[in-house]
Design a protein around this motif. Sequence first.
Motif, PDB file in Angstrom:
ATOM      1  N   VAL A 143       0.826  -1.213   0.000  1.00 39.31           N
ATOM      2  CA  VAL A 143       0.000   0.000   0.000  1.00 39.31           C
ATOM      3  C   VAL A 143       0.860   1.261   0.000  1.00 39.31           C
ATOM      4  N   ASN A 287      -8.499   2.730  -6.389  1.00 42.58           N
ATOM      5  CA  ASN A 287      -8.581   1.275  -6.398  1.00 42.58           C
ATOM      6  C   ASN A 287      -7.209   0.622  -6.551  1.00 42.58           C
ATOM      7  N   ARG A 290      -5.699   0.735  -2.952  1.00 49.42           N
ATOM      8  CA  ARG A 290      -6.348  -0.013  -1.874  1.00 49.42           C
ATOM      9  C   ARG A 290      -6.600  -1.485  -2.200  1.00 49.42           C
ATOM     10  N   ASP A 291      -6.605  -1.864  -3.467  1.00 52.58           N
ATOM     11  CA  ASP A 291      -6.951  -3.229  -3.849  1.00 52.58           C
ATOM     12  C   ASP A 291      -5.710  -4.123  -3.759  1.00 52.58           C
TER      13      ASP A 291
END
Length: 311
Positions: A143, A287, A290-291
């Motif tokens: 992240v 996305n 965070r994915d």
Amino acid sequence: MTEEPHRSRRMAIMKAHPEVTKLMGYEPLTKYVVLFVVTLQLSAAAALRNTHPLDPRFLLTAYALGGTANHNLFLAIHEITHNLAFPGIAPNKLLAIFANLPIGVPYSAAFKGYHIEHHKFMGQDGVDTDLPTRFELLCLNNVLGKIFFATFQILFYALRPGIVRSQRPTQWHLINLLTQLAFNFLLVHNFGWYSMIYLLASSFFAGSLHPCAGHFIAEHYLWDGMDQETFSYYGVLNWVAYNVGYHNEHHDFPSIPWTRLPALRALAPEFYDTLPAHPSWPMVIVNFIRDPEVGIYARAKRLSKEGKKCE
């Protein structure tokens, strides 16, 4: 193990719709858009010559106006790289150098070679410099790493090509360099360093956490377990981005200019309407960060032309 999808789809579309060739050619409107945006950026730089770079007004203008304008110029150079502004090669290269001026760093001449290789050898490690390096894969696959990448992606795209695959300098590289240095000198001499900082900050924001910058990630990262290598986006931000969101269409037909890419999609809906597309560039950045299923590694690599597996 498969070839990149754009050549085969291009052949299929040309067979089904031979009239597609009428969409090819240069777009005279491009040079006027470039002139307007360059003038806008130089006017803003001059207006901010006495405003400190840490002033909120300076930062907001550099992000909202400057980031959008310089991102537009990035994509103008992308468009011009395909010789789609003039019928001749030299006028296109000169226009690209002119569009480069508010960006502050000379890159238009080098970009052409790297980008043409991206089209011809998409996904080939060591040739397609759009692919992340092994260093990026190892250090940024989390992240915090993805936040760092998304924030400073303009630096990755600027530095990675020279590290992965250096070019042999040409006279156009020299003209680009000398023109940019002369412009930067005159700007600082006449308006001061704040104006120069504004242009450089605009370029940084254009490739950072900016709504338009989502296209850098949206275009070729793999999503949701799909093996689709190129994604389009058909939203409103195309209005300030030379329709680069029509990216499947662009890779299928690089000789069709930005103003006619929507017509290409309308001409061959059976080929494009079935392809998944991104609904939002800003959400692509969110996305991506965070994915856990999407990261720096989420790119397709293929066998080299020599038949050796790309590591």
